[in-house]
Design a protein around this motif. Structure first.
Motif, PDB file in Angstrom:
ATOM      1  N   ILE A  49     -45.117   4.885  14.121  1.00 52.31           N
ATOM      2  CA  ILE A  49     -45.497   3.945  14.158  1.00 52.31           C
ATOM      3  C   ILE A  49     -44.866   3.451  13.150  1.00 52.31           C
ATOM      4  O   ILE A  49     -44.546   1.781  13.920  1.00 52.31           O
ATOM      5  N   ILE A  50     -44.228   3.801  12.357  1.00 52.23           N
ATOM      6  CA  ILE A  50     -43.385   2.823  11.511  1.00 52.23           C
ATOM      7  C   ILE A  50     -42.543   1.941  12.278  1.00 52.23           C
ATOM      8  O   ILE A  50     -41.611   1.293  12.337  1.00 52.23           O
ATOM      9  N   GLY A  51     -41.228   3.462  12.795  1.00 54.03           N
ATOM     10  CA  GLY A  51     -40.642   2.847  13.866  1.00 54.03           C
ATOM     11  C   GLY A  51     -40.672   2.120  14.675  1.00 54.03           C
ATOM     12  O   GLY A  51     -39.915   0.645  14.716  1.00 54.03           O
ATOM     13  N   GLY A  52     -41.696   1.973  15.231  1.00 58.11           N
ATOM     14  CA  GLY A  52     -41.671   0.913  15.896  1.00 58.11           C
ATOM     15  C   GLY A  52     -42.400  -0.187  16.278  1.00 58.11           C
ATOM     16  O   GLY A  52     -41.889  -1.641  16.067  1.00 58.11           O
ATOM     17  N   ILE A  53     -42.889  -0.712  14.553  1.00 59.96           N
ATOM     18  CA  ILE A  53     -42.726  -1.413  13.980  1.00 59.96           C
ATOM     19  C   ILE A  53     -41.591  -2.191  13.484  1.00 59.96           C
ATOM     20  O   ILE A  53     -41.349  -3.379  13.740  1.00 59.96           O
ATOM     21  N   ALA A  55     -31.411  -5.386  15.319  1.00 64.08           N
ATOM     22  CA  ALA A  55     -31.347  -4.147  15.911  1.00 64.08           C
ATOM     23  C   ALA A  55     -30.534  -4.030  14.707  1.00 64.08           C
ATOM     24  O   ALA A  55     -30.028  -2.935  14.280  1.00 64.08           O
ATOM     25  N   GLU A  56     -30.012  -4.958  14.195  1.00 67.42           N
ATOM     26  CA  GLU A  56     -28.046  -5.385  13.951  1.00 67.42           C
ATOM     27  C   GLU A  56     -29.261  -4.540  12.117  1.00 67.42           C
ATOM     28  O   GLU A  56     -28.287  -3.762  11.289  1.00 67.42           O
ATOM     29  N   THR A  57     -30.482  -5.108  11.884  1.00 70.01           N
ATOM     30  CA  THR A  57     -30.861  -5.225  10.745  1.00 70.01           C
ATOM     31  C   THR A  57     -31.445  -3.449  10.818  1.00 70.01           C
ATOM     32  O   THR A  57     -31.601  -2.688   9.202  1.00 70.01           O
ATOM     33  N   GLY A  82     -31.735   3.847  17.194  1.00 65.83           N
ATOM     34  CA  GLY A  82     -32.072   3.547  18.762  1.00 65.83           C
ATOM     35  C   GLY A  82     -31.430   4.347  19.569  1.00 65.83           C
ATOM     36  O   GLY A  82     -31.103   4.533  20.332  1.00 65.83           O
ATOM     37  N   ASP A  83     -32.088   5.755  19.161  1.00 62.30           N
ATOM     38  CA  ASP A  83     -31.796   7.067  19.213  1.00 62.30           C
ATOM     39  C   ASP A  83     -32.516   7.513  19.988  1.00 62.30           C
ATOM     40  O   ASP A  83     -32.887   8.569  20.237  1.00 62.30           O
ATOM     41  N   LEU A 118     -37.156   8.673  11.279  1.00 59.93           N
ATOM     42  CA  LEU A 118     -37.420   7.644  11.418  1.00 59.93           C
ATOM     43  C   LEU A 118     -36.360   6.791  11.136  1.00 59.93           C
ATOM     44  O   LEU A 118     -35.410   5.820  12.307  1.00 59.93           O
ATOM     45  N   ASN A 119     -34.768   7.584  11.035  1.00 53.59           N
ATOM     46  CA  ASN A 119     -33.821   7.455  10.805  1.00 53.59           C
ATOM     47  C   ASN A 119     -33.013   7.535  12.560  1.00 53.59           C
ATOM     48  O   ASN A 119     -33.165   6.781  12.768  1.00 53.59           O
TER      49      ASN A 119
END
Length: 530
Positions: free
Chosen positions: A147-151, A158-160, A334-335, A328-329
């Motif tokens: 959920i948090i990754g999607g947000i 992507a850079e952030t 983006g993996d 989350l990491n």
């Protein structure tokens, strides 16, 4: 609280009645099923050892009480000093003593012996209740990570997100995984020394002890020997140029020589797991050879083992947090594709566990003239219970009942092999470890040389017996094997996210498989006329 404080006459009937009374009381107190089973086996073991030592109809006091919120059981008997926890026994068959001592060692309870004014006393302290819902919290951690990754993915460039992963979550995950590795290394060393010394007690049991140990450990060797090369071939991760030839044999020879430590301290400083295991084996077998002269040292090692297991348990309480941060990491980096590809690992593990389990059943049925269909039907309830509880201790009663009522397994075989199977029947854990290594190596495009495969095979066969009996305890061993294979430590996050599925597979197969092995063991002993 409702308690028990009674004097019983030592005999088989009263021992069984006492065990049932403890079970009823603990069920009322809502004690976990695992602790109930361990306590019952421990009490029965102490009482049976004293029955053999002092004879029938000897008065024995059983008292259950609470102190500082912890349940304790005190068992007292008058007579000469006789400690079931050690091999210093007064006028008792040495093999029998080793048998009782080994069972009590493997119960993972706080058990203490005291002799004062002609009274033998054993006090059993139940472990502190473990936090419930570890698996559910891990699943929640996985959900929140997505959920948090999607947000973050939808709200930030992507850079952030990659900057957050590299500067914030990444270092934190690395630190937590380093803590897990640090505790695991020394725990494996101490556990291996203790396991080798305690296995010496089993070997003195004659046919039952040696046959059980060879049969259980032989299955682990066979499972690893089949799974590892097949996994490397199926995933196509064999390092190019690693075909078997003279140079490869030379490399393996040098690897074996490199395993021998030239400095007894350096492996612990550098975290060299392979050499630490070699030192543990050397120390363990030396102590085993010396025997009684180092009994006090063995007591210290066992206490250190308990201490380190408690430390691992505390670290593993952080697993839901580690899983959340690790996933989350990965998502911030983006993996996501790596997570999707984990299905191949799950499929490989499921197929191999299924084939190995059914193959074992078919072999046992054929060799022991049993009906394969009947064997599967009788063991199916144990398989289901293992899958739903994801733990072997709750299945012990059902395993014992099935062996006794369905196949008339002898008491001495059941009483030893059923509890002994908990820490030593581990072929499906070996399959899981290898499935993780080859599957994650494939996901991260890591190739494995023949010499590395040999090292993984040796380590897996040794380290599988040191897996802590706690939720996701297998991760402590997997972290070290992944490091040996050269797989990035972040791969452990993927393993953690699917281990509740893998755990159901390996635990259900373990309890079903050990039941069939005990039945086969009993048939073999009968055929030999023992």
């Amino acid at each position: 609280m409702q308690s028990i404080n009674r004097i019983i006459k030592l005999n088989e009937k009263n021992i069984n009645d006492t065990a049932k009374s403890i079970e009823r009381l603990f069920n009322i107190k809502k004690i976990p099923a695992t602790d109930i089973e361990k306590t019952k086996i421990s009490v029965e073991t102490v009482l049976k050892s004293w029955l053999e030592a002092f004879g029938e109809n000897h008065d024995c006091q059983i008292k259950i009480y609470s102190r500082l919120g912890a349940l304790r059981i005190a068992i007292r008997i008058a007579g000469n000093s006789f400690n079931p926890l050690k091999t210093e026994v007064y006028d008792l068959n040495q093999e029998l003593d080793n048998y009782y001592s080994n069972i009590l060692t493997n119960m993972d309870l706080s058990i203490h012996y005291n002799f004062h004014n002609g009274i033998n006393e054993i006090e059993i302290k139940l472990p502190v209740k473990k936090p419930k819902g570890t698996t559910s919290r891990i699943i929640l951690g996985i959900i929140f990570a997505f959920i948090i990754g999607g947000i973050f993915d939808s709200c930030f460039p992507a850079e952030t997100t990659k900057l957050i992963a590299s500067d914030l979550t990444g270092p934190l995950v690395k630190t937590l995984l380093g803590l897990l590795n640090g505790v695991a290394g020394i725990m494996i060393f101490i556990s291996m020394v203790a396991a080798i010394c305690n296995m010496g007690d089993v070997s003195t049991l004659g046919n039952i002890g040696s046959s059980t140990m060879k049969q259980f450990m032989g299955k682990v060797f066979l499972a690893a020997a089949i799974t590892l090369p097949t996994g490397i071939f199926c995933f196509g991760i064999l390092e190019s140029g690693s075909e078997i030839n003279f140079s490869i044999l030379t490399e393996i020879y040098k690897l074996i020589l490199a395993m021998i430590p030239t400095n007894m301290v350096e492996p612990f400083v550098k975290g060299d797991t392979m050499r630490m295991l070699v030192i543990a084996v050397l120390i363990g077998y030396t102590m085993l050879h010396i025997g009684k002269k180092v009994r006090n040292v063995l007591t210290i090692i066992n206490e250190l083992n308990n201490l380190l297991m408690s430390m691992v348990n505390m670290v593993c309480r952080l697993l839901p947090v580690i899983v959340f941060l690790s996933l989350l990491n990965l998502l911030l980096k983006g993996d996501f594709e790596n997570l999707v590809n984990v299905w191949k690992l799950l499929l490989f593990n499921a197929v191999f566990i299924g084939v190995f389990l059914v193959g074992s059943f078919a072999y046992i049925a054929k060799m022991k003239n049993l009906s394969l269909t009947e064997l599967i039907n009788n063991i199916l309830p144990i398989f289901i219970l293992g899958a739903t509880t994801m733990s072997s201790p709750p299945c012990l009663t059902l395993i014992d009942k099935t062996c006794q009522e369905k196949y008339h397994v002898k008491d001495n075989v059941r009483n030893f092999a059923v509890p002994f199977g908990q820490p030593f029947y581990m072929p499906y854990h070996a399959i899981a470890l290898i499935s993780y290594v080859v599957g994650l190596a494939d996901i991260y495009n890591v190739t494995i040389s023949i010499s590395t495969a040999c090292m993984l095979f040796i380590c897996c066969n040794i380290m599988v017996y040191t897996i802590p009996p706690i939720p996701m305890g297998i991760m402590t061993i997997l972290a070290l094997l992944l490091n040996m294979a050269g797989v990035p430590s972040e791969a452990l996050a993927i393993a953690m996210s699917v281990d509740f599925i893998m755990g159901m597979m390996r635990m259900s197969a373990k309890v079903a498989g050990v039941t069939a092995e005990i039945i086969a063991l009993d048939r073999r002993i009968i055929s030999k006329g023992n």
